[in-house]
Design an enzyme around this catalytic site. Structure first.
Site, PDB file in Angstrom:
ATOM      1  N   ASP A 116       0.850  -1.185   0.000  1.00  0.00           N
ATOM      2  CA  ASP A 116       0.000   0.000   0.000  1.00  0.00           C
ATOM      3  C   ASP A 116       0.893   1.246   0.000  1.00  0.00           C
ATOM      4  O   ASP A 116       1.802   1.370   0.834  1.00  0.00           O
ATOM      5  CB  ASP A 116      -0.904  -0.002   1.234  1.00  0.00           C
ATOM      6  CG  ASP A 116      -1.949   1.092   1.176  1.00  0.00           C
ATOM      7  OD1 ASP A 116      -3.081   0.795   0.774  1.00  0.00           O
ATOM      8  OD2 ASP A 116      -1.633   2.244   1.519  1.00  0.00           O
ATOM      9  N   ASN A 175      -2.757  13.279  -3.945  1.00  0.00           N
ATOM     10  CA  ASN A 175      -3.928  13.802  -4.650  1.00  0.00           C
ATOM     11  C   ASN A 175      -4.324  15.186  -4.149  1.00  0.00           C
ATOM     12  O   ASN A 175      -4.662  16.070  -4.933  1.00  0.00           O
ATOM     13  CB  ASN A 175      -5.118  12.844  -4.481  1.00  0.00           C
ATOM     14  CG  ASN A 175      -4.986  11.595  -5.341  1.00  0.00           C
ATOM     15  OD1 ASN A 175      -4.335  11.616  -6.381  1.00  0.00           O
ATOM     16  ND2 ASN A 175      -5.597  10.513  -4.898  1.00  0.00           N
ATOM     17  N   ASP A 178      -2.379   9.585 -10.222  1.00  0.00           N
ATOM     18  CA  ASP A 178      -2.417   8.497 -11.199  1.00  0.00           C
ATOM     19  C   ASP A 178      -1.021   8.157 -11.697  1.00  0.00           C
ATOM     20  O   ASP A 178      -0.695   6.984 -11.928  1.00  0.00           O
ATOM     21  CB  ASP A 178      -3.297   8.888 -12.396  1.00  0.00           C
ATOM     22  CG  ASP A 178      -4.772   8.930 -12.036  1.00  0.00           C
ATOM     23  OD1 ASP A 178      -5.129   8.436 -10.954  1.00  0.00           O
ATOM     24  OD2 ASP A 178      -5.563   9.463 -12.837  1.00  0.00           O
ATOM     25  N   GLU A 234      -4.969   2.373  -3.972  1.00  0.00           N
ATOM     26  CA  GLU A 234      -3.498   2.422  -3.956  1.00  0.00           C
ATOM     27  C   GLU A 234      -2.903   1.151  -3.367  1.00  0.00           C
ATOM     28  O   GLU A 234      -1.730   1.123  -2.991  1.00  0.00           O
ATOM     29  CB  GLU A 234      -3.018   3.640  -3.166  1.00  0.00           C
ATOM     30  CG  GLU A 234      -3.361   3.647  -1.681  1.00  0.00           C
ATOM     31  CD  GLU A 234      -4.712   4.254  -1.373  1.00  0.00           C
ATOM     32  OE1 GLU A 234      -4.906   4.685  -0.225  1.00  0.00           O
ATOM     33  OE2 GLU A 234      -5.564   4.307  -2.275  1.00  0.00           O
TER      34      GLU A 234
END
Length: 340
Positions: free
Chosen positions: A213, A221, A230, A256
């Site tokens: 992770d 973000n 992304d 993620e």
């Protein structure tokens, strides 16, 4: 077909079917084509790929079989089918817009017709007779009635067409969900993971699961925007994929979070792989094209478990996820369990 070729085909069938049952491959035409050609040794590359999967993973799962079919047996038309589906979604959007434009045009035409009634006021000024005036009026009323009916019919056609387009796009979206590949990263997706995990658990062979992770991904973000987020996902995905050797597979597990299935590796060896991935992640760097800033503080946490030979796949995932959560809880950028 000659007797000899029929007998040969029957022999291949008798060899292929038990293998498909053994590895729990659905006995549909697509998978049968793969295994028929395998036992016939008709395509060396296909035979080699299946042998490699059997040697490294102890099985050849449904996902692997599907992939080999598209690589070695699917016709060019079949390979282009997905592209056609994607283009169809765009095409239907354009059709819908064209219909909306046409509807607007009919509305404008109706306005023109309504305005034409004003011309009746000019008839008196031109000195036309009552009979001529009534003739003009009757003609305008008739045309107005016809056009209004056509407009209502056209509206109904458009409404039905737009409904069909909406249903088609929903069907296309559902088709994409059923695919095995994640669109953003190009990795195998959660559906493929579930199929592969189930196949490995049923095979009873030794393997390990790694869950990874990206740490504090939400901050990327929030601070830089979703486009950079992304990009981080794609870069991290490539790093994981590049590390997959000897039958290991990487999947986008969700958001993620990523998963690696590592056949034939015990906990210690799988943990070593996860540790090397952790260190490699620290070296990742992504350029934010908006600000020109380089993001180089990317880290990830890992949980690693070895299949105990009896548990269900969901139990293995839950056990590994708890270790991943522990790695996050202890400060992130680490592998759990700790080195033995």
């Amino acid at each position: 077909m000659s007797k000899d070729s029929f007998a040969q085909s029957a022999a291949y069938f008798k060899q292929a079917l038990p293998l498909m049952i053994k590895y729990q491959i659905p006995t549909n035409p697509t998978h049968y084509a793969v295994w028929y050609n395998y036992v016939a040794a008709a395509i060396p590359e296909l035979t080699s790929a299946i042998n490699t999967a059997l040697r490294q993973q102890g099985t050849c799962s449904q996902v692997t079989s599907e992939r080999l079919y598209h690589q070695h047996l699917a016709s060019q038309q079949e390979k282009e089918l997905e592209a056609v589906k994607l283009n169809l979604a765009t095409m239907t959007t354009q059709i819908a817009q064209t219909m909306q434009d046409a509807l607007a045009d009919t509305g404008l035409f109706q306005d023109v017709l309504d305005k034409s009634f004003g011309k009746l006021n000019q008839i008196d000024e031109e000195g036309l007779s009552l009979e001529d005036t009534m003739g003009v009026l009757r003609e305008l009323v008739r045309e107005s009635r016809d056009i209004r009916m056509a407009t209502l019919h056209f509206r109904s056609q458009i409404s039905n067409a737009e409904k069909e387009i909406k249903e088609l796009r929903q069907a296309l979206d559902e088709t994409r969900k059923q695919a095995n590949e994640d669109a953003l990263t190009g990795l195998l997706n959660r559906r493929a993971f579930d199929l592969e995990l189930d196949a490995l658990c049923r095979s009873g062979q030794s393997f390990s699961l790694i869950l990874a992770d990206i740490d504090r991904f939400k901050l990327f973000n929030d601070e830089y925007g979703h486009l950079l987020g992304d990009q981080v996902l794609r870069v991290f995905s490539r790093r994981l994929r590049d590390a997959c050797k000897e039958g290991a597979e990487v999947f986008r597990f969700g958001g993620e979070e990523f998963a690696l299935l590592v056949p034939g590796k015990n906990l210690q060896l799988a943990r070593q792989l996860a540790e090397s991935l952790r260190r490699a992640t620290e070296k990742l760097s992504v350029l934010d094209r908006k600000s020109g800033r380089r993001v180089d503080n990317i880290t990830a946490s890992f949980g690693v478990s070895e299949f105990n030979g009896r548990e269900h796949g969901d139990d293995l995932v839950e056990r590994t996820d708890q270790l991943l959560y522990k790695a996050k809880e202890l400060g992130r950028n680490r592998v759990m369990p700790m080195a033995m």
